[in-house]
Scaffold this motif. Sequence first.
Motif, PDB file in Angstrom:
ATOM      1  N   GLN A 194     -21.941  28.488  -0.986  1.00  0.00           N
ATOM      2  CA  GLN A 194     -23.009  27.531  -1.254  1.00  0.00           C
ATOM      3  C   GLN A 194     -23.856  27.496   0.010  1.00  0.00           C
ATOM      4  O   GLN A 194     -23.457  26.915   1.014  1.00  0.00           O
ATOM      5  CB  GLN A 194     -22.423  26.151  -1.578  1.00  0.00           C
ATOM      6  CG  GLN A 194     -21.670  26.113  -2.892  1.00  0.00           C
ATOM      7  CD  GLN A 194     -21.145  24.731  -3.216  1.00  0.00           C
ATOM      8  OE1 GLN A 194     -19.949  24.462  -3.169  1.00  0.00           O
ATOM      9  NE2 GLN A 194     -22.046  23.833  -3.562  1.00  0.00           N
TER      10      GLN A 194
ATOM     11  N   ASP B  60     -26.729  26.131   0.766  1.00  0.00           N
ATOM     12  CA  ASP B  60     -27.419  24.910   1.166  1.00  0.00           C
ATOM     13  C   ASP B  60     -26.400  23.806   1.411  1.00  0.00           C
ATOM     14  O   ASP B  60     -25.736  23.368   0.483  1.00  0.00           O
ATOM     15  CB  ASP B  60     -28.403  24.465   0.080  1.00  0.00           C
ATOM     16  CG  ASP B  60     -29.395  25.556  -0.255  1.00  0.00           C
ATOM     17  OD1 ASP B  60     -29.524  25.885  -1.449  1.00  0.00           O
ATOM     18  OD2 ASP B  60     -30.013  26.084   0.691  1.00  0.00           O
ATOM     19  N   SER B  61     -26.285  23.346   2.636  1.00  0.00           N
ATOM     20  CA  SER B  61     -25.357  22.261   2.917  1.00  0.00           C
ATOM     21  C   SER B  61     -25.947  20.914   2.503  1.00  0.00           C
ATOM     22  O   SER B  61     -25.217  20.003   2.134  1.00  0.00           O
ATOM     23  CB  SER B  61     -24.991  22.234   4.398  1.00  0.00           C
ATOM     24  OG  SER B  61     -26.154  22.050   5.188  1.00  0.00           O
ATOM     25  N   GLN B  62     -27.267  20.809   2.564  1.00  0.00           N
ATOM     26  CA  GLN B  62     -27.944  19.580   2.148  1.00  0.00           C
ATOM     27  C   GLN B  62     -29.219  19.920   1.392  1.00  0.00           C
ATOM     28  O   GLN B  62     -29.929  20.851   1.772  1.00  0.00           O
ATOM     29  CB  GLN B  62     -28.306  18.714   3.360  1.00  0.00           C
ATOM     30  CG  GLN B  62     -27.116  18.161   4.119  1.00  0.00           C
ATOM     31  CD  GLN B  62     -27.546  17.186   5.184  1.00  0.00           C
ATOM     32  OE1 GLN B  62     -28.100  16.122   4.888  1.00  0.00           O
ATOM     33  NE2 GLN B  62     -27.327  17.527   6.437  1.00  0.00           N
ATOM     34  N   VAL B  63     -29.492  19.142   0.354  1.00  0.00           N
ATOM     35  CA  VAL B  63     -30.725  19.307  -0.407  1.00  0.00           C
ATOM     36  C   VAL B  63     -31.349  17.933  -0.605  1.00  0.00           C
ATOM     37  O   VAL B  63     -30.819  17.111  -1.355  1.00  0.00           O
ATOM     38  CB  VAL B  63     -30.469  19.976  -1.776  1.00  0.00           C
ATOM     39  CG1 VAL B  63     -31.750  19.979  -2.612  1.00  0.00           C
ATOM     40  CG2 VAL B  63     -29.961  21.399  -1.587  1.00  0.00           C
TER      41      VAL B  63
ATOM     42  N   LEU C 127     -29.262  23.658  -7.188  1.00  0.00           N
ATOM     43  CA  LEU C 127     -28.234  23.853  -6.165  1.00  0.00           C
ATOM     44  C   LEU C 127     -27.655  25.250  -6.369  1.00  0.00           C
ATOM     45  O   LEU C 127     -27.186  25.577  -7.448  1.00  0.00           O
ATOM     46  CB  LEU C 127     -27.144  22.786  -6.288  1.00  0.00           C
ATOM     47  CG  LEU C 127     -27.608  21.334  -6.271  1.00  0.00           C
ATOM     48  CD1 LEU C 127     -26.411  20.392  -6.319  1.00  0.00           C
ATOM     49  CD2 LEU C 127     -28.466  21.046  -5.057  1.00  0.00           C
TER      50      LEU C 127
ATOM     51  N   CYS D 218     -25.324  28.641  -5.956  1.00  0.00           N
ATOM     52  CA  CYS D 218     -23.928  29.050  -5.821  1.00  0.00           C
ATOM     53  C   CYS D 218     -23.836  30.544  -6.091  1.00  0.00           C
ATOM     54  O   CYS D 218     -24.304  31.018  -7.126  1.00  0.00           O
ATOM     55  CB  CYS D 218     -23.045  28.290  -6.801  1.00  0.00           C
ATOM     56  SG  CYS D 218     -21.338  28.895  -6.887  1.00  0.00           S
TER      57      CYS D 218
ATOM     58  N   GLU E 293     -21.984  14.735  -3.436  1.00  0.00           N
ATOM     59  CA  GLU E 293     -21.638  16.079  -2.968  1.00  0.00           C
ATOM     60  C   GLU E 293     -21.291  16.913  -4.194  1.00  0.00           C
ATOM     61  O   GLU E 293     -20.565  16.459  -5.080  1.00  0.00           O
ATOM     62  CB  GLU E 293     -20.424  16.003  -2.038  1.00  0.00           C
ATOM     63  CG  GLU E 293     -20.103  17.277  -1.292  1.00  0.00           C
ATOM     64  CD  GLU E 293     -20.870  17.390   0.022  1.00  0.00           C
ATOM     65  OE1 GLU E 293     -21.355  16.363   0.515  1.00  0.00           O
ATOM     66  OE2 GLU E 293     -20.975  18.510   0.542  1.00  0.00           O
TER      67      GLU E 293
ATOM     68  N   THR F 265     -22.554  21.072  -1.413  1.00  0.00           N
ATOM     69  CA  THR F 265     -23.963  20.788  -1.138  1.00  0.00           C
ATOM     70  C   THR F 265     -24.192  19.296  -1.320  1.00  0.00           C
ATOM     71  O   THR F 265     -23.877  18.745  -2.379  1.00  0.00           O
ATOM     72  CB  THR F 265     -24.895  21.556  -2.094  1.00  0.00           C
ATOM     73  OG1 THR F 265     -24.731  22.958  -1.893  1.00  0.00           O
ATOM     74  CG2 THR F 265     -26.345  21.168  -1.848  1.00  0.00           C
TER      75      THR F 265
END
Lengths: 115, 112
Positions: free
Chosen positions: B6, B8-11, B21, B23, B88, B106
């Motif tokens: 994944q 993107d750790s943060q969106v 998101l 994957c 999350e 994410t």
Amino acid sequence: EAGVAQSPRYKIIEKRQSVAFWCNPISGHATLYWYQQILGQGPKLLIQFQNNGVVDDSQLPKDRFSAERLKGVDSTLKIQPAKLEDSAVYLCASSNVRGQLGEQYFGPGTRLTVT
Amino acid sequence: AQSVTQLDSQVPVFEEAPVELRCNYSSSVSVYLFWYVQYPNQGLQLLLKYLSGSTLVKGINGFEAEFNKSQTSFHLRKPSVHISDTAEYFCAVSAPASKLTFGTGTRLQVTL
């Protein structure tokens, strides 16, 4: 129906101490899982039970971690002695289908802090 | 063995905006794919899963995901997010007779 219950919700211990976590799965669920979720990571499977037998414990650090599921219902996970790197959330999940095709239902977890 | 990425750790996203998101997975055999959501101080809840059949999978809370075998992806989408979607999100993969392997998650942050 009641969900997966876990206790305690939070635990703080010093390194080298021992600790135990308890899990009560959803009634009738034969498969039970323990996961370790370190901050910033996804859950990692520690051990999987089918009834009271172990299906997979390949990622369980057996020198310090142990788990049992007596009578195929409740389960306990123990750490002895604890290390700083054991700080994590320990999640219990259960399923009424063996293998990964069935949905796993997760408990709220136990947050362990080792100081 | 299977693995999940994944990226993107943060969106961060505004309310009512669409979100995706990402994957990606790696496996040498056929896989099953899952998306789980974790709200603060709660356990994981299954959003949707792909086992076989139609590559577009619809889940709870208006989420859907599309399995793309050629790109080894299983991106999660929602056309219009709500504040309550802040959580999350974990992508996970398994294969027949193997354990569930989760990505690193994410964090979806929805703001007004």
